[in-house]
Design an enzyme around this catalytic site. Structure first.
Site, short mmCIF file in Angstrom:
data_model
loop_
_atom_site.label_atom_id
_atom_site.label_comp_id
_atom_site.label_asym_id
_atom_site.label_seq_id
_atom_site.Cartn_x
_atom_site.Cartn_y
_atom_site.Cartn_z
N ASN A 12 0.64 25.55 55.61
CA ASN A 12 0.25 26.02 54.27
C ASN A 12 -0.97 25.20 53.86
O ASN A 12 -0.84 24.04 53.48
CB ASN A 12 1.41 25.80 53.29
CG ASN A 12 1.00 26.08 51.86
OD1 ASN A 12 -0.03 26.71 51.61
ND2 ASN A 12 1.80 25.61 50.90
N HIS A 98 6.46 29.53 46.11
CA HIS A 98 6.18 28.11 46.34
C HIS A 98 6.26 27.38 45.00
O HIS A 98 5.78 27.87 43.98
CB HIS A 98 4.79 27.93 46.97
CG HIS A 98 4.59 26.55 47.49
ND1 HIS A 98 4.36 25.47 46.68
CD2 HIS A 98 4.62 26.05 48.75
CE1 HIS A 98 4.25 24.37 47.42
NE2 HIS A 98 4.41 24.70 48.69
N GLU A 170 12.63 23.86 50.50
CA GLU A 170 11.60 22.88 50.15
C GLU A 170 12.02 22.13 48.90
O GLU A 170 11.72 22.57 47.77
CB GLU A 170 10.28 23.59 49.84
CG GLU A 170 9.71 24.36 50.99
CD GLU A 170 8.19 24.21 51.04
OE1 GLU A 170 7.69 23.95 52.12
OE2 GLU A 170 7.54 24.33 50.00
N SER A 215 6.84 17.17 53.28
CA SER A 215 6.44 15.93 53.93
C SER A 215 6.82 15.85 55.41
O SER A 215 7.18 14.78 55.92
CB SER A 215 6.98 14.70 53.17
OG SER A 215 6.42 14.66 51.87
C1 PEP Z 1 4.18 22.62 51.12
O1 PEP Z 1 3.23 22.66 50.35
O2 PEP Z 1 4.83 23.66 51.35
C2 PEP Z 1 4.52 21.35 51.75
C3 PEP Z 1 5.60 21.31 52.49
O3 PEP Z 1 3.67 20.32 51.54
P1 PEP Z 1 3.68 18.87 52.27
O4 PEP Z 1 3.96 19.12 53.72
O5 PEP Z 1 2.32 18.34 52.01
O6 PEP Z 1 4.76 18.07 51.61
#
Ligand code: PEP
Length: 255
Positions: A12, A98, A170, A215
């Site tokens: 993403n 999201h 998430e 992350s």
């Molecule tokens: C995301 O934006 O879906 C995401 C998982 O971001 P990050 O990997 O930077 O935490």
């Protein structure tokens, strides 16, 4: 509809990149993952770069998509982009729900359900993001929060709408923080989501992938994506560095 049969890694890119940056970045990713045949790899780009993604990723093992989509098919909706516009660029998927959108742009679960259904109607793969805030986790209500996000879609369209779709668990507290969920936490919530949708053992929704995002990097990808309950990962910051993204894909390819 893209049939996803392996573990999945989706980048993403968020609101990052430029024509100049993407040219090298997309080409580096394309050549870096060329030999990986045991992982399905996608990249979700900002709308203006869909054409560039199509040009560079066509004839590769990478699919591409967007980070949002309109719930309506056409009409007076200034600033919106429809599913069929995405299809014009051969996009295979779109992220919906999201947390960076639902929080900043007050997107409701009802709206997200309409977007999910609009994508399914045109045989595109929704990548539905669900997850709880830190306060909700500390209050022990993460299952209730995630169930409510998913059930808004289910109650309107039935469980089979989730066939050939991706749900990304998430936790909001893990996005952009370097505080990934522990393998136990990811396992618990991904299993919970699977149980919620596949309510009977013998009647599983086909082609549903449940992945983890928040992350993920090349250090924790094996622990998280190696879990049986976790079908892959949604990668934010890690997808902005080609070397890191390729490393994560390589790890998942080897599981
Ligand atoms: C995301 O934006 O879906 C995401 C998982 O971001 P990050 O990997 O930077 O935490």
């Amino acid at each position: 509809m893209t049939k996803l049969t392996k573990k999945v890694v989706i980048g993403n890119l968020k609101m990052n990149g430029s024509l100049h940056f993407n040219e090298k970045h997309f080409s580096d990713i394309k050549s870096g993952v060329n030999d990986f045949s045991d992982v399905d790899i996608g990249v979700c780009v900002p709308y203006p770069y869909l054409f560039q993604a199509q040009r560079i990723f066509q004839k590769s093992n990478i699919f591409w998509g967007s980070q949002n989509v309109a719930k309506d098919s056409d009409g007076p909706f200034t600033g919106e982009v429809s599913v069929s516009m995405l299809s014009d660029f051969n996009a295979k998927c779109a992220i919906v729900g999201h947390s960076e959108r639902s929080t900043a742009y007050c997107e409701s679960d009802e709206n997200i359900a309409l977007k999910f259904s609009a994508l399914k109607n045109k045989l595109m793969t929704p990548v539905l993001c669900v997850g709880e805030t830190l306060i909700e986790r500390e209050a022990g209500i993460m299952e209730r929060v995630v169930a409510s996000q998913i059930n808004t879609i289910r109650k309107n369209y039935g469980k089979n709408i989730f066939a050939d779709s991706i749900i990304s668990y998430e936790p909001i507290w893990a996005i952009g923080t370097d505080l990934a969920a522990s393998p136990d936490q990811a396992d618990h919530m991904c299993s919970f989501i699977r149980g919620l949708i596949n309510d009977t053992e013998n009647n599983n929704v086909e082609g549903l992938k449940i992945i983890y995002g928040g992350s993920v990097n090349s250090k924790n990808a094996l622990q998280l994506c190696g879990l049986e309950s976790v079908d892959g990962a949604l990668i934010g910051r890690g997808s902005l560095n080609a070397e890191e993204f390729i490393k994560i894909c390589q790890i998942v390819n080897s599981i």
